[in-house]
Design an enzyme around this catalytic site. Structure first.
Site, short mmCIF file in Angstrom:
data_model
loop_
_atom_site.label_atom_id
_atom_site.label_comp_id
_atom_site.label_asym_id
_atom_site.label_seq_id
_atom_site.Cartn_x
_atom_site.Cartn_y
_atom_site.Cartn_z
N SER A 196 0.88 -1.18 0.00
CA SER A 196 0.00 0.00 0.00
C SER A 196 0.91 1.22 0.00
O SER A 196 2.09 1.13 0.37
CB SER A 196 -0.86 -0.02 1.26
OG SER A 196 -1.38 1.26 1.53
N TYR A 246 -2.29 -1.05 10.11
CA TYR A 246 -2.35 -1.32 8.66
C TYR A 246 -1.03 -0.87 8.01
O TYR A 246 -0.40 -1.64 7.27
CB TYR A 246 -3.55 -0.61 8.04
CG TYR A 246 -3.73 -0.83 6.56
CD1 TYR A 246 -4.40 -1.97 6.09
CD2 TYR A 246 -3.23 0.07 5.62
CE1 TYR A 246 -4.57 -2.18 4.73
CE2 TYR A 246 -3.39 -0.13 4.27
CZ TYR A 246 -4.06 -1.26 3.82
OH TYR A 246 -4.22 -1.46 2.47
#
Ligand code: NDP
Length: 253
Positions: free
Chosen positions: A156, A169
């Site tokens: 990401s 995350y």
């Protein structure tokens, strides 16, 4: 940035290959499973919601792809023994594994570290990085038997530059990038396994909607739009690349 969004895959790019996709029941994983099957792969659909996996299975069959397989597994509760059992099952059923797309992911909460719930933090780390590490370890012997196995870890933008409130995350995606470096370096010159990280970029899925509730989904690329880079990395055209970071779409301005 390395992006192959204009790549045009041969229709039989993944013919005779067995490819495992985690989180195959929804979002990007669902699109990847379908496009891999459409290019000839026998796809093993792994996820935690069986009904969703069955729907993808049916879509692949209806499209005339090779018969897929369903492997129900919740990465949150899975232990090392479960991954060893998985490796034995795949060996028995298929005798090979040519590709592994680690795609399943959990967002957790967008919240300051000061307020982050420790149990949720550990849950995100379990699903996003610990599970994929032990799954990969168990599957390495099978992957080594392939002529050019591809292991793709999903990253990401917050796994490459940290951002406030993205907590577990972001940390799990940084760990993902680190694990890719370690494993790719270990496999270099000793096995034909390549290991790379892939950042899908902003993509129209449930996870994106949860993270950015005010955003117009129509302004985003769909999972299907970003599949060229997935195909390129999974297929033999990316054979020379390992330990690298890729993006599935150019950055948005
Ligand atoms: P979705 O939430 O749409 O899909 C995630 C998939 O992972 C679902 O199929 C889900 O299963 C599965 N999953 C979640 N937890 C578990 C678990 N414990 N065990 C097994 N499977 C699980 O997300 P996206 O498709 O958007 O994301 C796919 C990947 O791409 C993730 O790794 C994400 O971090 C990454 N990513 C996505 C971006 C985006 O803009 N969409 C941007 C950057 C990275 P179920 O359907 O049962 O919930």
């Amino acid at each position: 940035m390395k992006c192959m969004i204009d790549y045009q895959a041969a229709h039989d790019l993944l013919k005779d290959r067995v490819v495992l996709v985690t989180g195959a029941g929804d979002g990007i994983g669902r699109a990847a499973a379908k496009v891999f099957a459409a290019h000839g792969a026998t796809v093993v659909l792994l996820g935690r919601t069986i009904a969703k996996l069955e729907a993808v299975y049916d879509e692949i069959e209806a499209a005339g792809g090779p018969q897929p397989a369903i492997y129900p597994l919740n990465l949150e509760g899975a232990a090392v023994a479960d991954y060893q059992h998985m490796a034995e099952t795949l060996d028995k059923e298929f005798g090979r594994l040519d590709g592994l797309l680690h795609n399943a992911g959990l967002l957790g909460r967008i919240t300051p570290v000061e307020q982050y719930n420790p149990a949720l933090w550990e849950q995100v780390m379990q699903v996003n990085i610990n599970g994929p590490i032990w799954m990969t370890q168990a599957l390495l012997p099978l992957l080594k038997q392939s002529q050019d196995a591809s292991v793709i870890f999903t990253s990401s933008s917050v796994g490459r530059k940290g951002r406030a409130f993205w907590g577990a995350y972001a940390v799990s995606k940084f760990a993902t990038e680190g694990f890719v470096d370690v494993l790719a370096d270990e496999q270099e010159n000793v096995s034909p396994i390549r290991v790379n990280s892939l950042n899908p970029g902003a993509t129209r899925t449930q996870m994106r909607k949860t993270a950015y509730p005010g955003e117009d989904p129509d302004a985003l690329r769909t999972p299907e739009d970003i599949m060229p880079t997935y195909l390129w990395l999974m297929g033999p055209d990316s054979r020379a690349h390992s330990g690298e970071r890729f993006d599935a779409q150019p950055p948005r301005h």
